[in-house]
Design an enzyme around this catalytic site. Structure first.
Site, short mmCIF file in Angstrom:
data_model
loop_
_atom_site.label_atom_id
_atom_site.label_comp_id
_atom_site.label_asym_id
_atom_site.label_seq_id
_atom_site.Cartn_x
_atom_site.Cartn_y
_atom_site.Cartn_z
N LYS A 1 15.20 -5.03 -23.37
CA LYS A 1 16.02 -6.20 -23.69
C LYS A 1 15.65 -7.29 -22.69
O LYS A 1 15.25 -7.00 -21.57
CB LYS A 1 17.51 -5.87 -23.53
CG LYS A 1 18.40 -6.77 -24.32
CD LYS A 1 18.54 -6.26 -25.75
CE LYS A 1 19.32 -7.20 -26.61
NZ LYS A 1 19.68 -6.57 -27.89
N THR B 1 20.93 -6.51 -39.86
CA THR B 1 21.95 -5.95 -38.98
C THR B 1 23.31 -5.93 -39.69
O THR B 1 24.00 -4.90 -39.70
CB THR B 1 22.05 -6.75 -37.67
OG1 THR B 1 20.73 -6.90 -37.14
CG2 THR B 1 22.92 -6.03 -36.66
N LYS C 1 19.44 3.72 -29.49
CA LYS C 1 19.52 3.15 -30.84
C LYS C 1 18.16 3.27 -31.54
O LYS C 1 18.08 3.73 -32.68
CB LYS C 1 19.92 1.68 -30.74
CG LYS C 1 20.09 0.98 -32.07
CD LYS C 1 20.12 -0.55 -31.95
CE LYS C 1 21.17 -1.06 -30.99
NZ LYS C 1 21.31 -2.54 -31.07
N GLY D 1 15.24 -11.29 -31.77
CA GLY D 1 16.41 -12.11 -31.49
C GLY D 1 17.61 -11.31 -31.03
O GLY D 1 17.65 -10.09 -31.11
N ASP D 2 18.60 -12.01 -30.53
CA ASP D 2 19.92 -11.48 -30.19
C ASP D 2 20.81 -12.72 -30.06
O ASP D 2 20.48 -13.77 -30.65
CB ASP D 2 19.86 -10.65 -28.88
CG ASP D 2 21.12 -9.81 -28.67
OD1 ASP D 2 21.23 -8.74 -29.27
OD2 ASP D 2 22.01 -10.23 -27.89
N GLN E 1 19.61 0.28 -26.24
CA GLN E 1 18.51 0.10 -27.20
C GLN E 1 17.61 1.32 -27.26
O GLN E 1 17.09 1.66 -28.33
CB GLN E 1 17.68 -1.14 -26.79
CG GLN E 1 16.81 -1.69 -27.90
CD GLN E 1 17.57 -2.59 -28.86
OE1 GLN E 1 18.35 -3.44 -28.46
NE2 GLN E 1 17.36 -2.40 -30.15
N SER F 1 13.13 -4.55 -38.00
CA SER F 1 12.10 -5.03 -37.06
C SER F 1 10.94 -4.04 -37.01
O SER F 1 9.78 -4.42 -37.00
CB SER F 1 12.68 -5.18 -35.65
OG SER F 1 13.37 -6.40 -35.51
P1 NDP Z 1 24.45 -15.13 -32.72
O1 NDP Z 1 24.03 -15.91 -31.55
O2 NDP Z 1 23.85 -15.40 -34.04
O3 NDP Z 1 26.03 -15.20 -32.90
C1 NDP Z 1 26.87 -14.82 -31.87
C2 NDP Z 1 28.31 -15.07 -32.28
O4 NDP Z 1 29.17 -14.41 -31.37
C3 NDP Z 1 28.67 -16.54 -32.25
O5 NDP Z 1 29.66 -16.80 -33.22
C4 NDP Z 1 29.23 -16.70 -30.84
O6 NDP Z 1 30.13 -17.79 -30.69
C5 NDP Z 1 29.95 -15.39 -30.67
N1 NDP Z 1 30.01 -15.04 -29.24
C6 NDP Z 1 28.95 -14.80 -28.42
N2 NDP Z 1 29.36 -14.55 -27.17
C7 NDP Z 1 30.71 -14.65 -27.22
C8 NDP Z 1 31.72 -14.48 -26.25
N3 NDP Z 1 31.41 -14.18 -24.98
N4 NDP Z 1 33.01 -14.64 -26.65
C9 NDP Z 1 33.32 -14.96 -27.94
N5 NDP Z 1 32.40 -15.13 -28.90
C10 NDP Z 1 31.11 -14.96 -28.54
O7 NDP Z 1 24.21 -13.58 -32.30
P2 NDP Z 1 24.08 -12.30 -33.24
O8 NDP Z 1 24.94 -12.44 -34.44
O9 NDP Z 1 22.64 -12.02 -33.42
O10 NDP Z 1 24.65 -11.18 -32.27
C11 NDP Z 1 26.02 -10.77 -32.28
C12 NDP Z 1 26.14 -9.39 -31.68
O11 NDP Z 1 25.35 -8.45 -32.45
C13 NDP Z 1 25.64 -9.23 -30.24
O12 NDP Z 1 26.43 -8.27 -29.58
C14 NDP Z 1 24.23 -8.68 -30.42
O13 NDP Z 1 23.79 -7.97 -29.28
C15 NDP Z 1 24.46 -7.75 -31.60
N6 NDP Z 1 23.28 -7.38 -32.37
C16 NDP Z 1 22.47 -8.32 -32.93
C17 NDP Z 1 21.38 -7.94 -33.69
C18 NDP Z 1 20.51 -8.93 -34.39
O14 NDP Z 1 19.63 -8.50 -35.15
N7 NDP Z 1 20.70 -10.23 -34.22
C19 NDP Z 1 21.02 -6.52 -33.87
C20 NDP Z 1 21.98 -5.61 -33.29
C21 NDP Z 1 23.05 -6.03 -32.57
P3 NDP Z 1 29.71 -19.08 -29.81
O15 NDP Z 1 28.66 -19.77 -30.64
O16 NDP Z 1 30.96 -19.84 -29.65
O17 NDP Z 1 29.16 -18.56 -28.51
O1 2IT Z 2 20.46 -5.23 -30.37
C1 2IT Z 2 19.52 -5.18 -31.19
O2 2IT Z 2 19.21 -4.13 -31.76
C2 2IT Z 2 18.79 -6.42 -31.49
N1 2IT Z 2 19.15 -7.47 -30.97
C3 2IT Z 2 17.61 -6.40 -32.40
C4 2IT Z 2 16.39 -5.90 -31.69
C5 2IT Z 2 15.10 -5.97 -32.47
O3 2IT Z 2 14.07 -5.69 -31.84
O4 2IT Z 2 15.11 -6.28 -33.65
#
Ligand code: NDP
Ligand code: 2IT
Length: 462
Positions: A141, A224, A129, A180-181, A126, A394
Protein backbone atom coordinates in the site's frame (compact mmCIF):
# COMPACT_ATOMS: atom_id res chain seq x y z
CA UNK A 1 15.13 -32.23 11.61
CA UNK A 2 14.34 -28.53 11.67
CA UNK A 3 17.03 -26.05 10.64
CA UNK A 4 15.80 -23.68 13.34
CA UNK A 5 15.66 -23.86 17.10
CA UNK A 6 12.08 -24.24 18.34
CA UNK A 7 10.58 -20.81 18.93
CA UNK A 8 10.20 -19.43 22.44
CA UNK A 9 6.45 -19.53 21.93
CA UNK A 10 6.43 -23.24 21.38
CA UNK A 11 8.70 -23.84 24.35
CA UNK A 12 6.80 -21.47 26.62
CA UNK A 13 3.46 -23.08 25.81
CA UNK A 14 0.52 -21.27 27.40
CA UNK A 15 -2.97 -20.82 26.04
CA UNK A 16 -3.40 -19.43 22.53
CA UNK A 17 -4.84 -16.26 24.05
CA UNK A 18 -1.80 -15.77 26.28
CA UNK A 19 0.61 -16.42 23.42
CA UNK A 20 -1.32 -14.01 21.18
CA UNK A 21 -1.30 -11.31 23.86
CA UNK A 22 2.46 -11.75 24.42
CA UNK A 23 3.00 -11.56 20.67
CA UNK A 24 0.97 -8.33 20.49
CA UNK A 25 2.96 -6.79 23.33
CA UNK A 26 6.08 -7.21 21.20
CA UNK A 27 4.38 -5.83 18.07
CA UNK A 28 3.23 -2.77 20.03
CA UNK A 29 6.71 -2.22 21.51
CA UNK A 30 8.37 -2.59 18.09
CA UNK A 31 5.90 -0.25 16.31
CA UNK A 32 5.32 2.48 18.90
CA UNK A 33 2.27 4.69 18.50
CA UNK A 34 1.06 2.94 15.32
CA UNK A 35 -2.44 2.27 16.61
CA UNK A 36 -4.10 1.34 13.31
CA UNK A 37 -1.32 -1.16 12.59
CA UNK A 38 -1.66 -2.65 16.10
CA UNK A 39 -5.41 -2.97 15.55
CA UNK A 40 -5.12 -4.74 12.18
CA UNK A 41 -2.38 -7.10 13.37
CA UNK A 42 -4.14 -7.79 16.68
CA UNK A 43 -7.32 -8.86 14.96
CA UNK A 44 -5.41 -11.32 12.75
CA UNK A 45 -3.07 -12.66 15.42
CA UNK A 46 -5.92 -13.43 17.80
CA UNK A 47 -7.76 -15.48 15.17
CA UNK A 48 -4.81 -17.31 13.56
CA UNK A 49 -2.83 -18.13 16.72
CA UNK A 50 -4.57 -21.51 17.21
CA UNK A 51 -3.45 -22.46 13.67
CA UNK A 52 0.11 -21.33 14.37
CA UNK A 53 0.21 -23.11 17.72
CA UNK A 54 -1.00 -26.31 16.10
CA UNK A 55 1.65 -26.18 13.36
CA UNK A 56 5.22 -26.70 14.45
CA UNK A 57 6.65 -25.71 11.05
CA UNK A 58 4.93 -22.29 11.23
CA UNK A 59 6.28 -21.73 14.73
CA UNK A 60 9.81 -22.81 13.96
CA UNK A 61 10.03 -20.71 10.79
CA UNK A 62 8.63 -17.75 12.76
CA UNK A 63 6.04 -17.17 10.04
CA UNK A 64 3.88 -14.77 12.06
CA UNK A 65 6.89 -12.78 13.31
CA UNK A 66 8.03 -12.36 9.69
CA UNK A 67 4.57 -11.42 8.40
CA UNK A 68 4.26 -8.38 10.69
CA UNK A 69 7.46 -6.75 9.41
CA UNK A 70 7.24 -5.17 5.92
CA UNK A 71 9.71 -6.45 3.33
CA UNK A 72 10.59 -2.77 2.94
CA UNK A 73 9.13 0.71 3.38
CA UNK A 74 9.99 3.47 0.95
CA UNK A 75 9.59 7.10 2.07
CA UNK A 76 10.21 10.08 -0.15
CA UNK A 77 9.66 13.82 -0.49
CA UNK A 78 7.16 15.06 -3.06
CA UNK A 79 7.83 18.66 -4.07
CA UNK A 80 5.50 20.47 -6.46
CA UNK A 81 4.33 23.98 -7.35
CA UNK A 82 0.69 25.00 -6.75
CA UNK A 83 -1.46 27.39 -8.82
CA UNK A 84 -0.28 30.39 -6.80
CA UNK A 85 3.30 29.52 -7.71
CA UNK A 86 4.03 28.42 -4.16
CA UNK A 87 6.24 25.43 -3.49
CA UNK A 88 4.43 22.59 -1.69
CA UNK A 89 6.12 19.72 0.15
CA UNK A 90 4.38 16.41 0.87
CA UNK A 91 5.44 12.97 2.05
CA UNK A 92 5.18 9.95 -0.23
CA UNK A 93 5.30 6.29 0.82
CA UNK A 94 5.15 2.74 -0.46
CA UNK A 95 4.95 -0.09 2.06
CA UNK A 96 5.91 -3.37 0.34
CA UNK A 97 4.64 -5.87 2.88
CA UNK A 98 4.92 -9.33 1.28
CA UNK A 99 5.67 -10.77 -2.15
CA UNK A 100 5.44 -14.40 -1.03
CA UNK A 101 2.65 -15.33 -3.45
CA UNK A 102 3.12 -12.74 -6.23
CA UNK A 103 4.31 -9.23 -7.09
CA UNK A 104 3.41 -6.49 -4.59
CA UNK A 105 -0.11 -5.22 -5.28
CA UNK A 106 -2.29 -2.64 -3.57
CA UNK A 107 -3.66 0.86 -3.79
CA UNK A 108 -2.38 4.39 -3.33
CA UNK A 109 -4.19 6.70 -0.90
CA UNK A 110 -4.00 10.50 -1.06
CA UNK A 111 -5.45 11.88 2.19
CA UNK A 112 -4.06 14.20 4.90
CA UNK A 113 -4.24 11.37 7.47
CA UNK A 114 -1.81 9.14 5.51
CA UNK A 115 1.11 8.07 7.72
CA UNK A 116 3.20 4.90 8.29
CA UNK A 117 0.66 3.39 10.73
CA UNK A 118 -2.25 3.68 8.29
CA UNK A 119 -0.25 2.39 5.32
CA UNK A 120 1.20 -0.50 7.33
CA UNK A 121 -2.29 -1.55 8.46
CA UNK A 122 -3.57 -1.33 4.89
CA UNK A 123 -0.58 -3.23 3.46
CA UNK A 124 -0.93 -5.95 6.12
CA UNK A 125 -4.64 -6.36 5.36
CA UNK A 126 -3.84 -6.38 1.64
CA UNK A 127 -1.52 -9.40 1.98
CA UNK A 128 -4.34 -11.54 3.39
CA UNK A 129 -6.99 -10.04 1.09
CA UNK A 130 -4.93 -10.72 -2.02
CA UNK A 131 -4.31 -14.25 -0.82
CA UNK A 132 -8.09 -14.75 -0.59
CA UNK A 133 -8.70 -13.60 -4.17
CA UNK A 134 -7.32 -16.91 -5.57
CA UNK A 135 -4.91 -14.87 -7.76
CA UNK A 136 -1.11 -14.73 -7.30
CA UNK A 137 -0.60 -11.25 -5.81
CA UNK A 138 1.50 -10.06 -2.88
CA UNK A 139 0.50 -7.10 -0.70
CA UNK A 140 1.51 -3.43 -0.59
CA UNK A 141 0.00 0.00 0.00
CA UNK A 142 1.24 3.52 -0.59
CA UNK A 143 0.22 7.11 -0.89
CA UNK A 144 0.74 10.59 0.41
CA UNK A 145 -0.52 13.08 2.99
CA UNK A 146 -1.52 15.26 0.01
CA UNK A 147 -5.15 16.47 0.23
CA UNK A 148 -6.78 16.55 -3.23
CA UNK A 149 -9.88 18.42 -1.98
CA UNK A 150 -10.15 21.85 -3.57
CA UNK A 151 -7.12 21.34 -5.81
CA UNK A 152 -7.35 22.27 -9.51
CA UNK A 153 -6.88 19.75 -12.33
CA UNK A 154 -3.43 21.26 -12.98
CA UNK A 155 -2.40 20.89 -9.33
CA UNK A 156 -3.58 17.25 -9.25
CA UNK A 157 -1.56 16.52 -12.40
CA UNK A 158 1.62 18.20 -11.12
CA UNK A 159 1.33 16.45 -7.77
CA UNK A 160 0.86 13.04 -9.45
CA UNK A 161 3.83 13.68 -11.73
CA UNK A 162 6.05 14.64 -8.78
CA UNK A 163 4.85 11.58 -6.79
CA UNK A 164 5.56 9.20 -9.69
CA UNK A 165 9.00 10.76 -10.28
CA UNK A 166 10.10 9.03 -7.04
CA UNK A 167 7.80 5.98 -7.00
CA UNK A 168 8.94 4.96 -10.49
CA UNK A 169 12.17 3.42 -9.14
CA UNK A 170 10.28 0.94 -6.96
CA UNK A 171 7.50 -0.41 -9.19
CA UNK A 172 7.09 -2.50 -12.35
CA UNK A 173 4.60 -4.97 -13.84
CA UNK A 174 6.34 -7.95 -12.18
CA UNK A 175 7.65 -6.00 -9.14
CA UNK A 176 4.88 -3.86 -7.64
CA UNK A 177 1.62 -2.78 -9.28
CA UNK A 178 -0.16 0.12 -7.50
CA UNK A 179 -3.82 1.11 -8.03
CA UNK A 180 -6.36 3.53 -6.57
CA UNK A 181 -7.75 3.99 -3.05
CA UNK A 182 -9.11 7.04 -1.19
CA UNK A 183 -8.33 10.19 -3.22
CA UNK A 184 -6.89 8.20 -6.13
CA UNK A 185 -9.29 7.32 -8.98
CA UNK A 186 -9.15 7.16 -12.76
CA UNK A 187 -7.98 10.77 -13.11
CA UNK A 188 -4.99 10.29 -10.80
CA UNK A 189 -4.08 6.87 -12.27
CA UNK A 190 -4.00 8.57 -15.69
CA UNK A 191 -1.53 11.26 -14.57
CA UNK A 192 0.60 8.71 -12.69
CA UNK A 193 0.73 6.40 -15.72
CA UNK A 194 1.61 9.25 -18.08
CA UNK A 195 4.59 10.19 -15.94
CA UNK A 196 5.71 6.55 -15.58
CA UNK A 197 5.63 6.16 -19.35
CA UNK A 198 7.54 9.40 -19.90
CA UNK A 199 10.27 8.50 -17.40
CA UNK A 200 10.74 4.86 -18.44
CA UNK A 201 9.67 4.97 -22.12
CA UNK A 202 7.76 1.77 -21.35
CA UNK A 203 4.09 1.00 -21.88
CA UNK A 204 3.12 -1.85 -19.58
CA UNK A 205 0.71 -2.92 -16.86
CA UNK A 206 2.48 -1.08 -14.03
CA UNK A 207 -0.76 0.33 -12.61
CA UNK A 208 -4.33 -0.99 -12.54
CA UNK A 209 -7.51 1.04 -12.84
CA UNK A 210 -6.21 2.40 -16.15
CA UNK A 211 -8.46 4.02 -18.78
CA UNK A 212 -10.33 1.69 -21.12
CA UNK A 213 -8.43 2.93 -24.19
CA UNK A 214 -4.99 2.25 -22.68
CA UNK A 215 -5.05 -1.14 -21.00
CA UNK A 216 -7.75 -0.82 -18.36
CA UNK A 217 -10.12 -3.67 -17.58
CA UNK A 218 -13.84 -3.62 -18.05
CA UNK A 219 -15.59 -3.37 -14.69
CA UNK A 220 -12.55 -2.33 -12.61
CA UNK A 221 -14.25 0.91 -11.46
CA UNK A 222 -17.35 -1.05 -10.45
CA UNK A 223 -15.58 -4.08 -8.98
CA UNK A 224 -15.19 -3.19 -5.29
CA UNK A 225 -18.79 -2.03 -4.82
CA UNK A 226 -20.28 -4.80 -6.95
CA UNK A 227 -18.12 -7.36 -5.14
CA UNK A 228 -19.22 -6.15 -1.70
CA UNK A 229 -22.87 -6.59 -2.73
CA UNK A 230 -22.16 -10.04 -4.22
CA UNK A 231 -20.50 -11.01 -0.93
CA UNK A 232 -23.52 -9.77 1.05
CA UNK A 233 -25.76 -11.78 -1.32
CA UNK A 234 -23.76 -14.92 -0.53
CA UNK A 235 -23.98 -14.24 3.23
CA UNK A 236 -27.76 -13.66 3.05
CA UNK A 237 -28.21 -16.86 1.04
CA UNK A 238 -26.83 -18.88 3.99
CA UNK A 239 -29.96 -17.74 5.85
CA UNK A 240 -32.31 -18.27 2.93
CA UNK A 241 -32.61 -14.53 2.27
CA UNK A 242 -31.94 -12.20 -0.66
CA UNK A 243 -31.61 -8.48 -1.45
CA UNK A 244 -35.16 -7.81 -2.63
CA UNK A 245 -36.84 -5.01 -0.70
CA UNK A 246 -34.03 -4.75 1.88
CA UNK A 247 -33.23 -1.26 3.15
CA UNK A 248 -29.49 -0.51 2.99
CA UNK A 249 -27.36 2.18 4.59
CA UNK A 250 -24.16 3.07 2.71
CA UNK A 251 -21.42 5.40 3.93
CA UNK A 252 -19.03 7.37 1.75
CA UNK A 253 -19.91 8.68 -1.70
CA UNK A 254 -16.77 7.80 -3.64
CA UNK A 255 -15.89 4.91 -5.91
CA UNK A 256 -16.90 2.07 -3.58
CA UNK A 257 -20.10 3.67 -2.30
CA UNK A 258 -21.35 4.66 -5.77
CA UNK A 259 -21.05 1.18 -7.27
CA UNK A 260 -22.40 -0.44 -4.11
CA UNK A 261 -25.56 1.63 -4.58
CA UNK A 262 -25.67 0.77 -8.29
CA UNK A 263 -25.58 -3.00 -7.62
CA UNK A 264 -28.01 -2.75 -4.68
CA UNK A 265 -30.51 -1.11 -7.03
CA UNK A 266 -29.95 -3.76 -9.70
CA UNK A 267 -30.78 -6.47 -7.14
CA UNK A 268 -33.93 -4.79 -5.85
CA UNK A 269 -32.63 -3.36 -2.55
CA UNK A 270 -33.33 0.18 -1.35
CA UNK A 271 -30.25 2.28 -0.49
CA UNK A 272 -31.24 5.21 1.75
CA UNK A 273 -27.98 6.94 2.76
CA UNK A 274 -24.65 8.23 1.41
CA UNK A 275 -22.10 10.41 3.20
CA UNK A 276 -18.83 12.28 3.06
CA UNK A 277 -16.64 13.87 5.71
CA UNK A 278 -19.20 16.70 6.01
CA UNK A 279 -22.13 14.45 7.00
CA UNK A 280 -24.83 12.04 5.82
CA UNK A 281 -27.80 12.38 3.48
CA UNK A 282 -30.87 10.33 4.33
CA UNK A 283 -33.35 9.69 1.51
CA UNK A 284 -36.15 7.49 2.81
CA UNK A 285 -37.74 7.32 -0.68
CA UNK A 286 -34.56 5.54 -1.77
CA UNK A 287 -31.57 6.68 -3.82
CA UNK A 288 -32.76 5.56 -7.27
CA UNK A 289 -30.79 5.33 -10.53
CA UNK A 290 -31.51 8.92 -11.49
CA UNK A 291 -30.36 10.24 -8.10
CA UNK A 292 -27.25 8.05 -8.26
CA UNK A 293 -26.37 9.49 -11.68
CA UNK A 294 -26.67 12.95 -10.13
CA UNK A 295 -24.35 11.91 -7.24
CA UNK A 296 -21.79 10.56 -9.73
CA UNK A 297 -21.81 13.87 -11.60
CA UNK A 298 -21.56 15.77 -8.27
CA UNK A 299 -18.66 13.70 -6.92
CA UNK A 300 -16.69 12.68 -10.02
CA UNK A 301 -17.09 15.74 -12.24
CA UNK A 302 -18.08 18.77 -10.14
CA UNK A 303 -16.21 17.45 -7.07
CA UNK A 304 -18.96 18.83 -4.79
CA UNK A 305 -20.25 17.95 -1.29
CA UNK A 306 -23.05 15.57 -0.28
CA UNK A 307 -24.91 18.39 1.51
CA UNK A 308 -25.94 19.59 -1.97
CA UNK A 309 -28.04 16.41 -2.41
CA UNK A 310 -30.55 17.52 0.21
CA UNK A 311 -30.85 20.94 -1.46
CA UNK A 312 -31.49 19.28 -4.84
CA UNK A 313 -33.78 16.38 -3.82
CA UNK A 314 -36.47 17.77 -1.59
CA UNK A 315 -37.49 14.59 0.27
CA UNK A 316 -33.96 14.07 1.57
CA UNK A 317 -32.34 15.39 4.75
CA UNK A 318 -28.71 16.18 5.52
CA UNK A 319 -27.30 15.30 8.95
CA UNK A 320 -24.21 17.50 9.30
CA UNK A 321 -21.16 15.80 10.90
CA UNK A 322 -23.14 12.57 11.38
CA UNK A 323 -22.59 9.03 10.14
CA UNK A 324 -25.40 6.86 8.67
CA UNK A 325 -25.52 4.23 11.43
CA UNK A 326 -28.49 5.64 13.37
CA UNK A 327 -30.72 5.20 10.30
CA UNK A 328 -32.74 1.94 10.56
CA UNK A 329 -31.70 -0.62 7.94
CA UNK A 330 -31.53 -4.32 7.11
CA UNK A 331 -28.06 -4.11 5.52
CA UNK A 332 -25.09 -1.82 6.18
CA UNK A 333 -22.25 -1.12 3.73
CA UNK A 334 -19.51 0.98 5.39
CA UNK A 335 -17.63 2.31 2.34
CA UNK A 336 -15.71 5.38 3.56
CA UNK A 337 -12.79 4.78 5.92
CA UNK A 338 -11.26 2.92 8.88
CA UNK A 339 -13.01 2.90 12.27
CA UNK A 340 -16.12 4.64 10.99
CA UNK A 341 -18.28 2.17 13.00
CA UNK A 342 -17.50 2.25 16.70
CA UNK A 343 -19.18 0.22 19.45
CA UNK A 344 -22.12 2.59 19.92
CA UNK A 345 -22.80 2.70 16.15
CA UNK A 346 -22.76 -1.11 16.04
CA UNK A 347 -25.22 -1.25 18.95
CA UNK A 348 -27.56 1.14 17.11
CA UNK A 349 -27.35 -0.93 13.94
CA UNK A 350 -28.15 -4.18 15.76
CA UNK A 351 -30.96 -2.54 17.78
CA UNK A 352 -32.61 -1.15 14.66
CA UNK A 353 -32.70 -4.62 13.07
CA UNK A 354 -29.65 -4.69 10.80
CA UNK A 355 -28.93 -8.33 9.87
CA UNK A 356 -25.89 -7.98 7.61
CA UNK A 357 -22.78 -5.78 7.49
CA UNK A 358 -20.53 -6.03 4.40
CA UNK A 359 -17.39 -3.90 4.62
CA UNK A 360 -16.57 -2.05 1.39
CA UNK A 361 -13.98 0.00 3.27
CA UNK A 362 -10.83 -1.37 4.91
CA UNK A 363 -11.23 -1.99 8.67
CA UNK A 364 -14.28 0.31 9.01
CA UNK A 365 -15.46 -1.43 12.21
CA UNK A 366 -13.54 -1.06 15.48
CA UNK A 367 -12.78 -4.31 17.37
CA UNK A 368 -15.52 -3.47 19.88
CA UNK A 369 -18.01 -2.96 17.03
CA UNK A 370 -17.07 -6.33 15.52
CA UNK A 371 -17.70 -7.94 18.89
CA UNK A 372 -21.17 -6.38 19.02
CA UNK A 373 -22.01 -7.80 15.56
CA UNK A 374 -20.67 -11.24 16.40
CA UNK A 375 -22.33 -11.41 19.81
CA UNK A 376 -25.63 -10.53 18.12
CA UNK A 377 -24.94 -13.35 15.63
CA UNK A 378 -25.62 -11.10 12.63
CA UNK A 379 -23.85 -11.63 9.29
CA UNK A 380 -20.57 -9.72 9.40
CA UNK A 381 -18.28 -9.73 6.32
CA UNK A 382 -14.88 -8.16 7.07
CA UNK A 383 -13.25 -5.86 4.51
CA UNK A 384 -10.50 -8.22 3.48
CA UNK A 385 -13.16 -10.62 2.20
CA UNK A 386 -16.08 -8.36 1.28
CA UNK A 387 -14.10 -5.69 -0.59
CA UNK A 388 -11.66 -8.05 -2.32
CA UNK A 389 -13.55 -7.66 -5.63
CA UNK A 390 -11.59 -4.50 -6.47
CA UNK A 391 -8.15 -6.01 -6.24
CA UNK A 392 -9.45 -9.20 -7.88
CA UNK A 393 -10.40 -7.32 -11.01
CA UNK A 394 -7.05 -5.51 -10.75
CA UNK A 395 -5.50 -8.99 -10.90
CA UNK A 396 -7.61 -9.72 -13.98
CA UNK A 397 -6.41 -6.41 -15.48
CA UNK A 398 -2.81 -7.58 -14.97
CA UNK A 399 -3.48 -10.86 -16.76
CA UNK A 400 -5.18 -9.02 -19.64
CA UNK A 401 -2.19 -6.67 -19.96
CA UNK A 402 0.27 -9.57 -19.87
CA UNK A 403 -1.68 -11.33 -22.63
CA UNK A 404 -2.32 -8.12 -24.64
CA UNK A 405 -6.04 -8.85 -24.62
CA UNK A 406 -9.34 -7.57 -23.28
CA UNK A 407 -12.18 -9.45 -21.65
CA UNK A 408 -15.80 -8.35 -22.07
CA UNK A 409 -17.82 -6.81 -19.28
CA UNK A 410 -19.85 -10.01 -19.01
CA UNK A 411 -16.75 -12.21 -18.76
CA UNK A 412 -15.20 -10.05 -16.03
CA UNK A 413 -18.50 -9.93 -14.13
CA UNK A 414 -18.76 -13.74 -14.24
CA UNK A 415 -15.19 -14.04 -12.92
CA UNK A 416 -15.83 -11.45 -10.21
CA UNK A 417 -18.95 -13.33 -9.05
CA UNK A 418 -17.04 -16.61 -9.07
CA UNK A 419 -14.18 -15.12 -7.02
CA UNK A 420 -16.54 -13.56 -4.45
CA UNK A 421 -18.36 -16.90 -4.14
CA UNK A 422 -15.05 -18.72 -3.66
CA UNK A 423 -13.91 -16.23 -1.00
CA UNK A 424 -17.24 -16.66 0.77
CA UNK A 425 -16.87 -20.45 0.63
CA UNK A 426 -13.38 -20.26 2.13
CA UNK A 427 -14.62 -18.01 4.94
CA UNK A 428 -17.38 -20.52 5.71
CA UNK A 429 -14.96 -23.46 5.60
CA UNK A 430 -12.51 -21.92 8.08
CA UNK A 431 -14.94 -19.75 10.06
CA UNK A 432 -17.75 -22.04 11.21
CA UNK A 433 -18.04 -21.89 15.00
CA UNK A 434 -20.45 -23.34 17.54
CA UNK A 435 -23.29 -24.78 15.54
CA UNK A 436 -24.13 -22.91 12.38
CA UNK A 437 -22.70 -19.43 13.03
CA UNK A 438 -19.96 -18.38 10.63
CA UNK A 439 -17.21 -16.14 12.03
CA UNK A 440 -16.26 -14.63 8.65
CA UNK A 441 -13.41 -12.67 10.23
CA UNK A 442 -11.78 -15.78 11.57
CA UNK A 443 -12.49 -17.65 8.32
CA UNK A 444 -10.97 -14.90 6.16
CA UNK A 445 -7.91 -14.52 8.38
CA UNK A 446 -7.15 -18.24 8.54
CA UNK A 447 -7.78 -18.88 4.84
CA UNK A 448 -5.68 -15.85 3.80
CA UNK A 449 -2.91 -16.56 6.29
CA UNK A 450 -2.51 -20.28 5.51
CA UNK A 451 -1.77 -19.76 1.83
CA UNK A 452 0.86 -17.08 2.46
CA UNK A 453 2.40 -19.07 5.34
CA UNK A 454 2.73 -22.20 3.19
CA UNK A 455 4.32 -20.22 0.35
CA UNK A 456 6.83 -18.77 2.84
CA UNK A 457 7.68 -22.26 4.13
CA UNK A 458 8.20 -23.57 0.61
CA UNK A 459 10.51 -20.68 -0.33
CA UNK A 460 12.93 -21.00 2.59
CA UNK A 461 14.02 -18.43 5.13
CA UNK A 462 13.84 -14.93 3.67
P1 NDP B 1 -12.92 7.65 -2.64
O1 NDP B 1 -11.82 8.62 -2.46
O2 NDP B 1 -13.49 7.43 -3.99
O3 NDP B 1 -14.12 7.99 -1.66
C1 NDP B 1 -13.91 8.07 -0.29
C2 NDP B 1 -15.21 8.49 0.37
O4 NDP B 1 -15.09 8.29 1.78
C3 NDP B 1 -15.53 9.95 0.17
O5 NDP B 1 -16.92 10.13 0.18
C4 NDP B 1 -14.89 10.60 1.40
O6 NDP B 1 -15.45 11.84 1.76
C5 NDP B 1 -15.16 9.55 2.44
N1 NDP B 1 -14.13 9.62 3.49
C6 NDP B 1 -12.80 9.41 3.34
N2 NDP B 1 -12.15 9.59 4.49
C7 NDP B 1 -13.10 9.94 5.39
C8 NDP B 1 -13.07 10.25 6.76
N3 NDP B 1 -11.91 10.25 7.44
N4 NDP B 1 -14.25 10.55 7.37
C9 NDP B 1 -15.42 10.56 6.67
N5 NDP B 1 -15.51 10.27 5.37
C10 NDP B 1 -14.36 9.96 4.74
O7 NDP B 1 -12.34 6.26 -2.04
P2 NDP B 1 -12.86 4.77 -2.29
O8 NDP B 1 -14.33 4.75 -2.48
O9 NDP B 1 -11.99 4.17 -3.33
O10 NDP B 1 -12.47 4.09 -0.91
C11 NDP B 1 -13.37 3.98 0.18
C12 NDP B 1 -12.92 2.86 1.10
O11 NDP B 1 -12.89 1.62 0.37
C13 NDP B 1 -11.52 3.00 1.69
O12 NDP B 1 -11.51 2.44 2.99
C14 NDP B 1 -10.66 2.15 0.77
O13 NDP B 1 -9.48 1.71 1.41
C15 NDP B 1 -11.61 1.01 0.50
N6 NDP B 1 -11.36 0.21 -0.69
C16 NDP B 1 -11.28 0.78 -1.93
C17 NDP B 1 -11.07 0.00 -3.05
C18 NDP B 1 -11.06 0.57 -4.42
O14 NDP B 1 -10.98 -0.22 -5.38
N7 NDP B 1 -11.15 1.88 -4.61
C19 NDP B 1 -10.86 -1.45 -2.94
C20 NDP B 1 -11.03 -1.97 -1.60
C21 NDP B 1 -11.26 -1.16 -0.53
P3 NDP B 1 -14.61 13.21 1.58
O15 NDP B 1 -14.56 13.42 0.10
O16 NDP B 1 -15.39 14.22 2.32
O17 NDP B 1 -13.26 12.96 2.18
O1 2IT C 1 -7.84 -1.83 -0.73
C1 2IT C 1 -7.80 -2.29 -1.89
O2 2IT C 1 -7.93 -3.50 -2.12
C2 2IT C 1 -7.60 -1.35 -2.99
N1 2IT C 1 -7.53 -0.15 -2.76
C3 2IT C 1 -7.47 -1.86 -4.39
C4 2IT C 1 -6.08 -2.38 -4.65
C5 2IT C 1 -5.79 -2.78 -6.07
O3 2IT C 1 -4.61 -3.08 -6.31
O4 2IT C 1 -6.68 -2.81 -6.91
Amino acid sequence: MSILAPSKHAAAGGSCTQVAEAFMERVIAQNPGEVEFHQAVGEVVRTVMPVVQANRAYREARILERMVVPDRMITFRVTWVDDRNEVQVNRGYRVQMSAAIGPYKGGLRFHPSVCPSILKFLAFEQVLKNSLTTLPMGGAKGGSDFDPHGRSEGEIMRFCQAFMSELVWHIGPDIDVPAGDIGVGGREIGCLFGQYRKLTRRFNGVLTGKGMAWGGSNLRPEATGYGAVYFAQEMLATRGQDMKGKVATVSGSGNVAQYTVEKLLALGAKPVTLSDSGGTIVDRDGINAEKLAWVMQLKNVRRGRMSEYAEHFKGATFMASRKPWSVPCDLAFPSATQNEIIEQDAQELVKSGCICVAEGANMPSSPEAVEVFQNARILYGPGKAANAGGVSVSGLEMTQNAGCMRRSREEVDQQLKHIMRTIHGNCVQYGRVDGDYVDYLRGANIAGFTKVANAMLEQGIQ
